[in-house]
Design a protein around this motif. Structure first.
Motif, PDB file in Angstrom:
ATOM      1  N   ASP A  95      34.659  28.533  19.856  1.00  0.00           N
ATOM      2  CA  ASP A  95      34.883  27.088  19.864  1.00  0.00           C
ATOM      3  C   ASP A  95      33.614  26.289  20.179  1.00  0.00           C
ATOM      4  O   ASP A  95      33.653  25.074  20.274  1.00  0.00           O
ATOM      5  N   GLN A  96      32.481  26.977  20.336  1.00  0.00           N
ATOM      6  CA  GLN A  96      31.196  26.325  20.600  1.00  0.00           C
ATOM      7  C   GLN A  96      30.182  26.745  19.532  1.00  0.00           C
ATOM      8  O   GLN A  96      30.270  27.847  18.998  1.00  0.00           O
ATOM      9  N   PRO A  97      29.196  25.902  19.230  1.00  0.00           N
ATOM     10  CA  PRO A  97      28.141  26.321  18.298  1.00  0.00           C
ATOM     11  C   PRO A  97      27.403  27.540  18.867  1.00  0.00           C
ATOM     12  O   PRO A  97      27.224  27.654  20.080  1.00  0.00           O
ATOM     13  N   TYR A  98      27.017  28.449  17.970  1.00  0.00           N
ATOM     14  CA  TYR A  98      26.245  29.633  18.381  1.00  0.00           C
ATOM     15  C   TYR A  98      24.783  29.398  18.044  1.00  0.00           C
ATOM     16  O   TYR A  98      24.442  29.068  16.910  1.00  0.00           O
ATOM     17  N   GLN A  99      23.906  29.565  19.037  1.00  0.00           N
ATOM     18  CA  GLN A  99      22.478  29.387  18.829  1.00  0.00           C
ATOM     19  C   GLN A  99      21.901  30.669  18.238  1.00  0.00           C
ATOM     20  O   GLN A  99      21.799  31.693  18.925  1.00  0.00           O
ATOM     21  N   LEU A 100      21.537  30.617  16.977  1.00  0.00           N
ATOM     22  CA  LEU A 100      21.015  31.778  16.262  1.00  0.00           C
ATOM     23  C   LEU A 100      19.761  32.335  16.926  1.00  0.00           C
ATOM     24  O   LEU A 100      19.491  33.530  16.856  1.00  0.00           O
ATOM     25  N   SER A 101      19.021  31.481  17.606  1.00  0.00           N
ATOM     26  CA  SER A 101      17.803  31.933  18.292  1.00  0.00           C
ATOM     27  C   SER A 101      18.104  32.932  19.404  1.00  0.00           C
ATOM     28  O   SER A 101      17.225  33.668  19.831  1.00  0.00           O
ATOM     29  N   GLY A 102      19.343  32.997  19.862  1.00  0.00           N
ATOM     30  CA  GLY A 102      19.706  33.936  20.912  1.00  0.00           C
ATOM     31  C   GLY A 102      19.959  35.341  20.426  1.00  0.00           C
ATOM     32  O   GLY A 102      19.988  36.287  21.222  1.00  0.00           O
ATOM     33  N   LEU A 103      20.143  35.533  19.123  1.00  0.00           N
ATOM     34  CA  LEU A 103      20.456  36.848  18.574  1.00  0.00           C
ATOM     35  C   LEU A 103      19.373  37.852  18.927  1.00  0.00           C
ATOM     36  O   LEU A 103      18.190  37.602  18.717  1.00  0.00           O
ATOM     37  N   SER A 104      19.774  38.981  19.468  1.00  0.00           N
ATOM     38  CA  SER A 104      18.842  40.038  19.854  1.00  0.00           C
ATOM     39  C   SER A 104      19.179  41.297  19.059  1.00  0.00           C
ATOM     40  O   SER A 104      20.291  41.816  19.155  1.00  0.00           O
ATOM     41  N   VAL A 105      18.217  41.763  18.264  1.00  0.00           N
ATOM     42  CA  VAL A 105      18.400  42.959  17.443  1.00  0.00           C
ATOM     43  C   VAL A 105      17.212  43.876  17.676  1.00  0.00           C
ATOM     44  O   VAL A 105      16.062  43.458  17.554  1.00  0.00           O
ATOM     45  N   SER A 106      17.492  45.135  18.021  1.00  0.00           N
ATOM     46  CA  SER A 106      16.428  46.120  18.185  1.00  0.00           C
ATOM     47  C   SER A 106      16.857  47.410  17.509  1.00  0.00           C
ATOM     48  O   SER A 106      18.044  47.657  17.322  1.00  0.00           O
ATOM     49  N   ALA A 107      15.890  48.216  17.135  1.00  0.00           N
ATOM     50  CA  ALA A 107      16.166  49.482  16.462  1.00  0.00           C
ATOM     51  C   ALA A 107      15.437  50.609  17.171  1.00  0.00           C
ATOM     52  O   ALA A 107      14.356  50.402  17.736  1.00  0.00           O
ATOM     53  N   THR A 108      16.043  51.796  17.134  1.00  0.00           N
ATOM     54  CA  THR A 108      15.403  52.987  17.680  1.00  0.00           C
ATOM     55  C   THR A 108      15.557  54.147  16.712  1.00  0.00           C
ATOM     56  O   THR A 108      16.574  54.286  16.036  1.00  0.00           O
ATOM     57  N   VAL A 109      14.515  54.965  16.656  1.00  0.00           N
ATOM     58  CA  VAL A 109      14.507  56.202  15.877  1.00  0.00           C
ATOM     59  C   VAL A 109      14.117  57.294  16.849  1.00  0.00           C
ATOM     60  O   VAL A 109      13.054  57.217  17.464  1.00  0.00           O
ATOM     61  N   ALA A 110      14.998  58.280  17.034  1.00  0.00           N
ATOM     62  CA  ALA A 110      14.746  59.388  17.970  1.00  0.00           C
ATOM     63  C   ALA A 110      14.369  58.849  19.354  1.00  0.00           C
ATOM     64  O   ALA A 110      13.394  59.288  19.954  1.00  0.00           O
ATOM     65  N   SER A 111      15.113  57.876  19.844  1.00  0.00           N
ATOM     66  CA  SER A 111      14.930  57.271  21.165  1.00  0.00           C
ATOM     67  C   SER A 111      13.619  56.507  21.324  1.00  0.00           C
ATOM     68  O   SER A 111      13.213  56.186  22.435  1.00  0.00           O
ATOM     69  N   VAL A 112      12.929  56.229  20.224  1.00  0.00           N
ATOM     70  CA  VAL A 112      11.686  55.466  20.262  1.00  0.00           C
ATOM     71  C   VAL A 112      11.930  54.141  19.544  1.00  0.00           C
ATOM     72  O   VAL A 112      12.510  54.117  18.454  1.00  0.00           O
ATOM     73  N   ALA A 113      11.479  53.066  20.152  1.00  0.00           N
ATOM     74  CA  ALA A 113      11.662  51.743  19.548  1.00  0.00           C
ATOM     75  C   ALA A 113      10.979  51.668  18.188  1.00  0.00           C
ATOM     76  O   ALA A 113       9.830  52.083  18.041  1.00  0.00           O
ATOM     77  N   ALA A 114      11.697  51.145  17.210  1.00  0.00           N
ATOM     78  CA  ALA A 114      11.134  50.923  15.872  1.00  0.00           C
ATOM     79  C   ALA A 114      10.620  49.484  15.810  1.00  0.00           C
ATOM     80  O   ALA A 114      11.244  48.573  16.359  1.00  0.00           O
ATOM     81  N   LYS A 115       9.510  49.286  15.140  1.00  0.00           N
ATOM     82  CA  LYS A 115       8.927  47.952  15.038  1.00  0.00           C
ATOM     83  C   LYS A 115       9.559  47.177  13.892  1.00  0.00           C
ATOM     84  O   LYS A 115       9.792  47.713  12.810  1.00  0.00           O
ATOM     85  N   GLN A 116       9.822  45.894  14.144  1.00  0.00           N
ATOM     86  CA  GLN A 116      10.349  45.037  13.098  1.00  0.00           C
ATOM     87  C   GLN A 116       9.231  44.751  12.100  1.00  0.00           C
ATOM     88  O   GLN A 116       8.099  44.474  12.487  1.00  0.00           O
TER      89      GLN A 116
END
Length: 175
Positions: A95-116
């Motif tokens: 019922d409230q606007p969602y601020q897209l800037s808050g979206l947090s997305v991360s990726a990992t491959v074999a427990s290591v952070a993948a770079k965007q």
């Protein structure tokens, strides 16, 4: 031979470590359509396969496509010989606007952070409308790409409605 339940259990174990979620994990409650089922209290973390949708308590519904492999162009940053892209659909049923800037997305491959990967030549520019709000009853899509090894690998994508949200949807599968 690996079974889907064995792979899902492995993703759950990796997700607890990689995404840093503090709370119960619900790894087996999805319907045949990939939609998580509600069972009493909403879990802090939900693990599912690529292609599924997850509904956060705020009414935000996020879906992540299966990964699309591509070769980044010479102008991509960071340089990588292979990357995978995801269509992330966001529907605001709250019922409230969602601020897209808050979206947090991360990726990992074999427990290591993948770079965007930013590759504007191929249309992978990150969240270009980060300053916009998604109004109630509306939806939008974001395409993000991450660097991965040349060989097919297991990948996890952790999605939070905001960086400080305790709720996390963990998508996993081959990429």
């Amino acid at each position: 031979m690996r079974t889907p339940s064995t792979l899902l259990a492995a993703f759950t174990l990796l997700a607890v470590t990689a995404c840093g979620a503090a709370g119960p994990v619900n790894s087996g409650s999805t319907s045949t359509g990939g939609q998580p089922l509600t069972q009493g209290a909403t879990p802090m973390q939900q693990t599912m396969y690529f292609g599924a949708q997850y509904r956060f308590d705020e009414g935000l519904i996020i879906g992540v496509s299966t990964p699309k492999s591509f070769r980044p162009s010479g102008s991509a940053y960071p340089a990588s010989s292979r990357a995978v892209a995801f269509e992330i659909s966001i529907r605001n049923d709250g019922d409230q606007p969602y601020q897209l800037s808050g979206l947090s997305v991360s990726a990992t491959v074999a427990s290591v952070a993948a770079k965007q990967v930013q590759d504007p030549t191929q249309g992978y520019s990150g969240i270009i409308d980060a300053g916009k709000d998604v109004q109630p009853g509306r939806d939008t899509q974001v395409t993000l790409a991450f660097a991965v090894p040349d060989q097919p690998t297991q990948l996890q994508l952790c999605v939070r409605p905001s960086t400080n949200s305790p709720a996390v949807a963990v998508y996993g599968g081959s990429a």
